[in-house]
Enzyme design. Sequence first.
Site, PDB file in Angstrom:
ATOM      1  N   GLU A   1     -16.497 -11.285 -19.063  1.00 36.01           N
ATOM      2  CA  GLU A   1     -17.351 -11.875 -20.042  1.00 36.01           C
ATOM      3  C   GLU A   1     -17.128 -13.223 -20.734  1.00 36.01           C
ATOM      4  O   GLU A   1     -18.027 -13.646 -21.352  1.00 36.01           O
ATOM      5  CB  GLU A   1     -17.220 -11.009 -21.367  1.00 36.01           C
ATOM      6  CG  GLU A   1     -17.497  -9.317 -21.235  1.00 36.01           C
ATOM      7  CD  GLU A   1     -16.458  -8.636 -20.704  1.00 36.01           C
ATOM      8  OE1 GLU A   1     -15.353  -9.224 -20.256  1.00 36.01           O
ATOM      9  OE2 GLU A   1     -16.475  -7.337 -20.834  1.00 36.01           O
TER      10      GLU A   1
ATOM     11  N   LYS B   1       1.340   3.576 -29.539  1.00 33.24           N
ATOM     12  CA  LYS B   1       1.309   3.644 -30.927  1.00 33.24           C
ATOM     13  C   LYS B   1       2.587   4.691 -31.475  1.00 33.24           C
ATOM     14  O   LYS B   1       2.417   5.951 -31.398  1.00 33.24           O
ATOM     15  CB  LYS B   1       0.120   4.177 -31.742  1.00 33.24           C
ATOM     16  CG  LYS B   1      -0.109   3.753 -33.159  1.00 33.24           C
ATOM     17  CD  LYS B   1      -1.171   3.156 -33.504  1.00 33.24           C
ATOM     18  CE  LYS B   1      -1.177   2.339 -34.713  1.00 33.24           C
ATOM     19  NZ  LYS B   1      -2.515   2.193 -35.406  1.00 33.24           N
TER      20      LYS B   1
ATOM     21  N   THR C   1     -18.333  -5.943 -15.012  1.00 41.61           N
ATOM     22  CA  THR C   1     -16.907  -5.741 -15.413  1.00 41.61           C
ATOM     23  C   THR C   1     -16.452  -4.329 -15.488  1.00 41.61           C
ATOM     24  O   THR C   1     -17.631  -3.433 -15.846  1.00 41.61           O
ATOM     25  CB  THR C   1     -16.541  -6.295 -16.551  1.00 41.61           C
ATOM     26  OG1 THR C   1     -15.136  -5.811 -17.094  1.00 41.61           O
ATOM     27  CG2 THR C   1     -17.473  -5.986 -17.789  1.00 41.61           C
TER      28      THR C   1
ATOM     29  N   TRP D   1       2.809  -0.342 -33.309  1.00 42.02           N
ATOM     30  CA  TRP D   1       2.355  -0.663 -31.980  1.00 42.02           C
ATOM     31  C   TRP D   1       3.517  -1.226 -31.089  1.00 42.02           C
ATOM     32  O   TRP D   1       4.294  -2.115 -31.814  1.00 42.02           O
ATOM     33  CB  TRP D   1       1.418  -1.749 -31.986  1.00 42.02           C
ATOM     34  CG  TRP D   1       0.005  -1.346 -32.158  1.00 42.02           C
ATOM     35  CD1 TRP D   1      -0.330   0.133 -32.484  1.00 42.02           C
ATOM     36  CD2 TRP D   1      -1.102  -2.058 -32.776  1.00 42.02           C
ATOM     37  NE1 TRP D   1      -1.632   0.153 -32.822  1.00 42.02           N
ATOM     38  CE2 TRP D   1      -2.040  -1.284 -33.130  1.00 42.02           C
ATOM     39  CE3 TRP D   1      -1.416  -3.371 -32.921  1.00 42.02           C
ATOM     40  CZ2 TRP D   1      -3.358  -1.582 -33.638  1.00 42.02           C
ATOM     41  CZ3 TRP D   1      -2.593  -3.684 -33.345  1.00 42.02           C
ATOM     42  CH2 TRP D   1      -3.760  -2.901 -33.582  1.00 42.02           C
TER      43      TRP D   1
HETATM   44  P1  AMP Z   1     -11.404  -8.789 -16.073  1.00 40.73           P
HETATM   45  O1  AMP Z   1     -12.955  -8.809 -16.734  1.00 40.73           O
HETATM   46  O2  AMP Z   1     -11.780  -7.609 -15.166  1.00 40.73           O
HETATM   47  O3  AMP Z   1     -11.090 -10.070 -15.318  1.00 40.73           O
HETATM   48  O4  AMP Z   1     -10.379  -8.262 -17.212  1.00 40.73           O
HETATM   49  C1  AMP Z   1     -10.291  -9.055 -18.308  1.00 40.73           C
HETATM   50  C2  AMP Z   1      -8.875  -8.828 -19.011  1.00 40.73           C
HETATM   51  O5  AMP Z   1      -7.983  -8.976 -18.092  1.00 40.73           O
HETATM   52  C3  AMP Z   1      -8.531  -9.112 -20.144  1.00 40.73           C
HETATM   53  O6  AMP Z   1      -9.330  -8.673 -21.241  1.00 40.73           O
HETATM   54  C4  AMP Z   1      -7.185  -9.008 -20.295  1.00 40.73           C
HETATM   55  O7  AMP Z   1      -6.668  -7.692 -20.936  1.00 40.73           O
HETATM   56  C5  AMP Z   1      -6.665  -9.222 -18.856  1.00 40.73           C
HETATM   57  N1  AMP Z   1      -6.119 -10.536 -18.642  1.00 40.73           N
HETATM   58  C6  AMP Z   1      -6.710 -11.430 -17.953  1.00 40.73           C
HETATM   59  N2  AMP Z   1      -5.869 -12.576 -18.014  1.00 40.73           N
HETATM   60  C7  AMP Z   1      -4.663 -12.123 -18.489  1.00 40.73           C
HETATM   61  C8  AMP Z   1      -3.312 -12.894 -18.841  1.00 40.73           C
HETATM   62  N3  AMP Z   1      -3.290 -14.116 -18.335  1.00 40.73           N
HETATM   63  N4  AMP Z   1      -2.434 -12.180 -19.364  1.00 40.73           N
HETATM   64  C9  AMP Z   1      -2.921 -10.919 -19.800  1.00 40.73           C
HETATM   65  N5  AMP Z   1      -3.743 -10.199 -19.521  1.00 40.73           N
HETATM   66  C10 AMP Z   1      -4.831 -10.832 -18.926  1.00 40.73           C
END
Ligand code: AMP
Length: 540
Positions: A328, A437, A181, A442
Site C-alpha cells: 500500500e 499479549k 496485497t 505485549w
Molecule cells: P507486503 O505488502 O506484502 O509487502 O507486506 C508489508 C508488511 O511487511 C509490512 O506491513 C510489515 O509488517 C512487513 N515488513 C516489510 N518490511 C519490513 C521490515 N523491514 N521489517 C519488518 N517488517 C517489514
Amino acid sequence: MEGLIMDYQLNVPAILRRAEQLFADKEIATRLPDRSWHRYTYADLVPRARRLAAALRNELGLVDGDRVATFSWNHYQHLEAYIGVPVGGMVTHTLNLRLHPDDLTYIATHGGDRVLIADKVLWPLVENFRGRVPFEHVIAVGDGPTPDGAIEYEDLLASAEPDALPDREIDERAAAAMCYTSGTTGRPKGAVYSHRAIALHSLASAMAGSLAVTEADVVLPVVPMFHANAWGFPFTCAFVGAKQVFPGPFLDGASLLEAFGQERVTITAGVPTIWMAILQELDANPDTYDVSTVRAMVVGGAAAPQAMIEAFEKRHGLRVLHAWGMTETCPLGSISEPTSRERALSEAEQYRYRAKQGLPAPFFEIRARGAEGLVPWDGATMGELEVRGAWVSSSYHDSPEGADRWTEDGWFKTGDIVTIEPHGYIEIQDRSKDLVKSGGEWISTVALENALMGHPAVAEAAVIAVPDEKWSERPLAVVVFREGQAASDEELTEFLAPQFAKWWLPDRYEVVDEIPKTAVGKFRKMALRERFATQPAETA
Ligand code: AMP
C-alpha cells in the site's frame, strides 16, 4: 496567482523519455529460462515498450485505465510491460505467480483485467486459472511454440509501429499500475499506483541517504516484479539510467551470486529468506564468488535480523540496507541508512540501529497510535504505525470493506506495531495480529526471532502466540537448526535470557525442518499457529 511554475506532469512517459534521451546505451541483461543471457539497451527497450502500448490500444482495443495483467518472472519483457502499458494509458496489474489458482482467479477478476501477458515457461500455472477469468486476450512471452489460444508476444509487437501511438500527456493522477496485497484480513485488496506516485517514489528512492541509485549502478532485483513493483527498482533504474539485471527464474543462492560477479552488480534487493540462503551459500563456498562490486543489499518485506546483517558485513564485506514498506506504500516507507547521529555510536550500537526500520522517506510521514491516542516518540511506547505521503494508497480498489484501514483524517493504518524514537527512528515490534499479549502486556515476536537467529546453531526462527489459561497468550518459538547442529531448549533460553525480561522468554520450543513461507517468502505464522497453537508437536 500569475507567474507560476509549469504544471509538469510527473508520469511514466517522462521516465521513458529520460531513459531514451540520456541513457540509450545503458544495458538491460536477463537470464533466460535456458540459463543463457539476453542483452539489449534502453535504446532497444523504448521502441518495444512503445510498440506494446500501440498494439494494446490499436490491435486489441484497450482504452485508458484498462488493466493488463502480467504473470511473469523478472525479465526484460516484463520491464517492457511495466513501462509500455502505462505509457499507453493502461494499468499494469502484476499477478503473484506463487498464489493459489483460486486467489489468482479472484484477484484478476476483481481487478477487471482484460488482457493477460504471461511467460510460456509458466503455462502449466496459467492453465489453472486463465479459463476462470474473463480475459479477452492472453499473450504468451518467451521462446518456444505459442500455446493454444494465445497471441505470440513478438507477433503482437511486430503488428504495431513504435510511433503508431502519439505521445500523449497522461494525467499524473491517472492509474499506472496495481498490485494486490494479501497482508490484510479477508480477501486480497488492490493497491493502485498513480503515475505521480511512481515518479516521486523513483525520485525519493534514488536520493542519497535513501536507496541512493545512480546511473553508475548495476541493479539486480531479486524481489519479484509482482511484489510491490519490485520495490520500484525497474522505474527508479530507468529514471536514473542504471543498468538492470534480471535473474529470470533462477533465484537460488548460487545462480544469484554468480550473476552478481558476472554482471558486476552494485545493488540488489530481496526479502530476508533470500539472503539467508545466500549467506549459507557464501559461508559454505566463500572463495567461489566475486561479490566485491556489491555495495548495498536492500533487505525488506520482513525484519532483517541483526545477526544476518552482521554476518554479511563481518564475514563477507557485504553491506545490508534495511528498508520497510508495504504494497500500500508503493512500497518504500522507511530506510535504515545511519545518519551522522548513528555513525557516532559504538559499532555494537550501530548494528542495533541497522536492524531497526529507520527514518521515513521524504514526503512520507509517520505517527503511531495506542489505546489512548497517539503515542509519544520515546522509543519505548508501542503503537500502531499510521502513515501518509505522496505514494501511500488512499483506498483499496473497489473494496469498501477495507475502508477501516484509513483514519478519519486520512492516514493509513499499517497494522504494524512500532516504537518511534525522539529523532524519528522507527522500530517494528510486530504485526498487530502476530503480537503476543501476555498478562495484558505485549511481547514482540520479531525481537525474539531476531535474537534467536543470532544463536550459532539456529538457521531460522519464528515466534508465535499460543493460548494460555493464566496469561491469555504465551510465546512459542519454532526453530530450524543449521545442518548438523542443534541446541536444547535450556540452551536457547539461556542464550535469550540476558536480552529480555524473564516473562518474554518462550515457554516452548518446537524444532521443524522448514518454516512455511508466504508467496513472497515471509514466515507464514498462520500455518504455525494452526499447527502448534493448541498442542505440542508430537500430538499435533
Ligand atoms: P507486503 O505488502 O506484502 O509487502 O507486506 C508489508 C508488511 O511487511 C509490512 O506491513 C510489515 O509488517 C512487513 N515488513 C516489510 N518490511 C519490513 C521490515 N523491514 N521489517 C519488518 N517488517 C517489514
